[in-house]
Every structure is written in structure tokens, then in C-alpha cells.
Design a protein around this motif. Sequence first.
Motif: not given
Length: 97
Positions: A3-14
Motif C-alpha cells: 500500500t502507499l500512504k501519502p505524507l505531509s501535503d501529498r495526495i495520491i490520485v488515479k
Amino acid sequence: MATLKPLSDRIIVKAVSAEQKTAGGIVLPDTAQEKPQQAEVIAVGPGKVLDNGKTSPMDVNVGDRVYYGKYSGTEVKLNGAEYVVLRQDDILGVVEA
């Protein structure tokens, strides 16, 4: 399964898949299609830590549809799916129904 967990002000999008046909009905091959700029938010980090030590809340939520800059973010492949990791500043706007 990773799995991938975003840190700080990051966002994961598809990325939402681009239109495969022109208005005239011509089918476009993958190489001729533009990179999609609309995506669905998959995961959101906790927010940016400010100089005073407080965390700034994120403006987007999981499930939101967003537009992002054409050359923004970092593309990541995980478990056979492609994602883009963006900073909150790379988000141009949220699509509202």
C-alpha cells in the motif's frame, strides 16, 4: 499486497481515462492521446506542517474528482495499477456536481 500512504501535503490520485474517440468518431490510439488531467483522489496525507508547528488541513478528500497540472506529480505503479502522487499545490480545482 503493498500500500502507499501519502505524507505531509501529498495526495495520491488515479487518473480518469481519456476519451478514446474524437467528436467525429475517429478512434485514437494510446500514443496519440493526451495525458489525462482529471483524476480521482485515492488517499490524502495529514497536511503540511507550518512554521508554528501546527498542521494545515487538506482541501481535498478521498473520492473527490480533481484537475491537476499536465506535467505535475510523479507517476507510480503499484500492484499493477498506475497512480500519480501530487502536492496539494499541484491541484488546480475540485470538480463539484
